[in-house]
Write a protein that holds these residues in place. Structure first.
Motif: not given
Ligand SMILES: O=C(O)C(=O)C[C@]1(C(=O)O)C=C[C@@H](O)C=C1
Length: 302
Positions: A6, A14-15, A18, A27, A49, A174
């Motif tokens: 990610y 964005t995390e 994800a 991740l 992601c 994704l």
């Protein structure tokens, strides 16, 4: 367990996306959107992601560029997150002379900065969390971050709930290497990128192929091909899934018009909006018409 790259470092929006899209998987953060997709292309990650568009600032150009270069990738899922920022500073620091963040984030808090930190100079960083790291390291005085960033970086909260536009949201994808597609749900989105020839009417021709099949666009963006000045790639998102006869028919027509067409995936929409199908444009209508045309061809119209 799958490995999901990610756009980081830890604590970015964005995390969080994800975690929504692949929470149970492993991740790992990478520094740029492009590196997230490179990780999939080299097999280091099973999926990536990345942010694709924001309701205030529009598309994320780095994502479009990375999707259209190198080997094909397809989007298999999306998430939409509400965006409200926290402003973080070093503990016990004084005046805020510089405030850093991702350009998309700075653009969403311009008015707030003018009103609340008028003397602070805005500085672009690679992500919201990269700005937080920069504050920790003393490069900037403040960072405009995702609220969760404060759990990862030892910084002080100067302000929360910062946003010029209430209800701002960002859509994330994704993406994977091409393979089995997600099943159609009736509320799907299909994406393509077309490098249309530089002659009169090519974009209009592509859009007409969609319009004449009753297909509603959800996004249209242009990015330069980078090769010849004035030459563009068109990123087109529309309602529907390639498993539907009408969408397949449209894709076939786009390919006929434009040899340089890349399919970027069909997947369920995060907002659940069901595809609007006008009378005469349903999948059954396309199948019936094809059966009828086949009968005509065979002289079998009794
Ligand atoms: O920097 C981050 O936290 C990101 O996830 C990137 C990003 C973006 O590209 O738009 C995501 C959501 C916000 O709109 C601001 C920044």
């Amino acid at each position: 367990m799958s490995r999901i790259a990610y756009f980081g470092p830890q604590g970015t929006f964005t995390e969080q996306a994800a975690r929504v899209l692949a929470g149970g998987e492993e991740l790992f953060p990478v520094e740029t959107v492009r590196l997230a997709m490179t990780a999939v292309r080299t097999g280091e990650a099973d999926a990536a992601c990345v942010p694709i568009e924001n309701s205030v600032e529009g598309v994320v150009p780095a994502t479009l560029d990375a999707l259209s270069e190198s080997t094909p990738l397809v989007a298999v899922a999306e998430a939409i997150l509400p965006i409200r920022f926290s402003v973080l500073t070093r503990r016990g620091s004084g005046d805020v002379k510089t405030v850093a963040s991702h350009p998309h984030a700075l653009a969403q808090v311009r008015e707030w900065l003018e009103a609340n930190l008028p003397d602070a100079h805005p500085v672009a960083s690679s992500s919201t969390s990269a700005a937080a790291v920069g504050v920790l390291e003393g490069q900037f005085d403040a960072a405009v971050c995702a609220p969760v960033a404060v759990e990862h970086y030892d910084l002080e909260v100067l302000a929360t709930d910062v946003a010029d536009v209430t209800d701002a949201a960002t859509r994330f994808l994704l993406v994977r290497a091409p393979g089995e597609l997600p099943e159609p749900t009736g509320a799907d989105r299909t994406s393509v990128v077309a490098a249309a020839a530089n002659r009169t009417g090519t974009l209009a021709e592509l859009l007409t192929e969609l319009a004449t099949r009753g297909i509603n666009l959800t996004r249209l963006d242009a990015r330069p091909t980078r090769n010849n000045f004035g030459e563009y790639r068109f990123f087109i998102d529309f309602e529907g899934h390639v498993a539907e006869p009408r969408i397949l028919d449209a894709l076939t027509a786009l390919r006929r018009q434009c040899r340089n067409l890349r399919f970027l995936g069909s997947h369920p929409r995060a907002d659940g909006t069901r595809t609007t199908i006008e009378p005469g444009f349903g999948n059954d209508d396309f199948v019936d018409a094809a059966v009828w045309a086949d009968a005509v061809r065979k002289g079998d119209l009794a």
